[in-house]
Design an enzyme around this catalytic site. Structure first.
Site, PDB file in Angstrom:
ATOM      1  N   SER A 114      20.913  21.396   0.558  1.00 37.85           N
ATOM      2  CA  SER A 114      22.250  21.974   0.515  1.00 37.85           C
ATOM      3  C   SER A 114      22.663  22.439   1.908  1.00 37.85           C
ATOM      4  O   SER A 114      22.643  21.665   2.854  1.00 37.85           O
ATOM      5  CB  SER A 114      22.271  23.112  -0.511  1.00 37.85           C
ATOM      6  OG  SER A 114      23.579  23.542  -0.781  1.00 37.85           O
ATOM      7  N   ASP A 135      26.563  15.306  -7.804  1.00 38.39           N
ATOM      8  CA  ASP A 135      26.419  16.587  -7.112  1.00 38.39           C
ATOM      9  C   ASP A 135      27.677  16.860  -6.288  1.00 38.39           C
ATOM     10  O   ASP A 135      27.934  16.170  -5.296  1.00 38.39           O
ATOM     11  CB  ASP A 135      25.186  16.530  -6.208  1.00 38.39           C
ATOM     12  CG  ASP A 135      24.873  17.857  -5.539  1.00 38.39           C
ATOM     13  OD1 ASP A 135      25.725  18.775  -5.589  1.00 38.39           O
ATOM     14  OD2 ASP A 135      23.780  17.985  -4.957  1.00 38.39           O
ATOM     15  N   HIS A 152      22.535  19.830  -8.789  1.00 38.32           N
ATOM     16  CA  HIS A 152      22.285  20.247  -7.412  1.00 38.32           C
ATOM     17  C   HIS A 152      20.918  20.906  -7.248  1.00 38.32           C
ATOM     18  O   HIS A 152      20.578  21.377  -6.174  1.00 38.32           O
ATOM     19  CB  HIS A 152      23.386  21.217  -6.958  1.00 38.32           C
ATOM     20  CG  HIS A 152      23.362  21.531  -5.493  1.00 38.32           C
ATOM     21  ND1 HIS A 152      23.486  20.567  -4.516  1.00 38.32           N
ATOM     22  CD2 HIS A 152      23.218  22.715  -4.830  1.00 38.32           C
ATOM     23  CE1 HIS A 152      23.433  21.130  -3.322  1.00 38.32           C
ATOM     24  NE2 HIS A 152      23.256  22.427  -3.486  1.00 38.32           N
TER      25      HIS A 152
END
Length: 468
Positions: free
Chosen positions: A280, A345, A398
């Site tokens: 991320s 995602d 995610h």
């Protein structure tokens, strides 16, 4: 809905004529392009699309490699440069070679250690920092036999003042530096310098993620390169320090460059690699560090006899980081990036939902000459695309543990029925943001927070399950 790995369709024509084929598109809306036939790459990657390839993941052992022989592929100490991306993973991703698959999973576990060790107990003295010391981190998170030793903890300080968290914005544990042991170095064929970064957790980090304006990197004092721009929030996390505190932390950048230089100096003369891994937001910091090392030439200053020290980024669920100028410069510098993404995602579609690589492809290559071309976000590197979603737990799209589980067992649907440690972290951070969203009155960050809250609330109305 069952999890699946996006597999090539055997009934589909994968290769069209080069005259009729349009340029490969990026995947800002989760679409998957088929790979385009490649020609041998020149040493300097000047084309902005030369290394942004979408690869459909196929978990089948390849019968032949286009880059190295089968005999060498079976020997990691010999083939590590190809596994590390020296040829942009050509012939190793479709189908996914077991050595590369193993390396991706191994690096993913190193990042997951950041989440397992992150302290979420608000009553703890180590709240929002690492729960363990450097010497026992790996043993505490189940990686005691990893063959690496943690050498330094890394902290980041976003230069953001917001009224939603008690106290000033201060440095929080963002990841660690580690290096392979002598025994592990023999196994993998080189001394591996590893830097890992976790994803977004604190409120200041969330706000930094919402700062979608582009800023010049200006990391090289001798050549500021004004057309090379990155997202201002990520740049703030990377370069800000505790300047108001006499004994405050150095910036994340200063900590990293100092430690990487120290390790390269210590092992100078050995064959080395620099592996930067993040999930991320952490993927953004990993890419910024890779660009910084290459731009400053640190991997050339400490090289052994022969080639420069290769720098590779392994990104899990990473967002876009910079503009087209940033992408082109990374390619020119030889920064290798393998992006492991889930088409479902949403983080991988941000920032630059509208002004991105697709926008440039739609208007043609010549639009690079227009002023607004500097405002187009672009992904860097090669994509390994997965496809998974679960109606009962949408937050899995995610979740890093879900990424890793699917890479380990792509046909095992049970691996995504339950979110991992990241889901717990994300839910706590999200709830705090929801509680304090009305206090954020700084435009345009206010709109970004409201949009996130609305998205969460709308999805909750459509499902009785908590999501991220």
């Amino acid at each position: 809905m069952a999890a699946k790995v996006l597999m090539p369709n055997s009934h589909m024509n994968h290769i069209t004529s080069m005259a009729a084929a349009p340029p490969p598109r990026s995947h800002s809306f989760g679409k998957v392009s088929l790979p385009v036939p490649k020609t041998k790459k020149p040493e300097t990657h000047s084309s902005s699309s030369s290394r942004h390839n979408s690869i459909v993941a196929s978990f089948v052992t390849p019968s032949i490699s286009t880059t190295i022989s089968n005999e060498n592929l079976d020997r990691l100490p010999v083939s590590w440069r190809e596994i590390h991306g020296s040829n942009d993973w050509e012939g190793l991703v479709e189908p996914l070679h077991p050595h590369l698959q193993g390396e991706i999973i191994r690096y993913g576990e190193f990042v997951n250690a950041c989440y397992k060790a992150f302290d979420l107990d608000s009553s703890s003295k180590r709240y929002l920092n690492c729960k363990y010391g450097k010497n026992n981190l790996f043993s505490q998170v189940g990686l005691g036999d990893s063959g690496y030793q943690v050498t330094k903890y890394i902290y980041a300080t976003p230069d953001i003042n917001i009224p939603i968290q008690n106290g000033a914005s201060c440095g929080r544990w963002i990841g660690y530096a580690a290096v392979s042991s002598d025994e592990e170095t023999k196994r993998i064929g080189r001394r591996d310098i590893l830097i890992t970064f976790r994803g977004t957790v604190t409120n200041h980090e969330w706000i930094a993620n919402f700062m979608s304006s582009l800023s010049p990197t200006q990391l090289d004092p001798h050549n500021p390169r004004p057309r090379v721009k990155v997202e201002s929030g990520f740049l703030s996390l990377y370069t800000s320090n505790e300047s108001d505190n006499r004994f405050g932390l150095e910036s994340c950048r200063e900590q990293l460059l100092s430690e990487v230089s120290r390790l390269m100096r210590k092992y100078k003369g050995e064959e080395m690699s620099i592996s930067l891994v993040g999930h991320s937001m952490g993927s953004s910091l990993a890419l910024l560090l890779a660009y910084d090392i290459a731009e400053l030439g640190l991997n050339r200053d400490f090289k052994a006899a022969g080639d420069e020290i290769p720098v590779a980024v392994f990104s899990f669920g990473g967002p876009r980081v910079g503009n087209l100028g940033f992408k082109k410069r990374c390619e020119e510098l030889g920064v290798r990036v393998l992006r492991i993404v889930n088409v479902n995602d949403p983080i991988t579609k941000l920032p630059g939902v509208f002004l991105n690589d697709n926008f440039r492809v739609f208007f043609g290559e010549k639009n690079d000459q227009f002023p607004w071309s500097c405002s187009c976000y672009a992904h860097v590197g090669v994509e390994l695309v997965l496809d998974f979603f679960n109606m009962h737990n949408p937050s899995c799209v995610h979740d890093l543990e879900t990424y890793i589980s699917l890479l380990k067992s792509p046909k095992n649907d049970r691996n995504i029925q339950k979110g991992g440690r990241l889901v717990e972290i994300f839910d706590k951070a999200k709830d705090l943001m929801l509680q304090n969203a009305n206090k954020v009155n700084i435009f345009p960050r206010k709109n970004s927070v409201i949009d996130l809250v609305s998205l969460v609330q709308n999805r909750r109305n459509r499902s009785s399950y908590n999501i991220s």
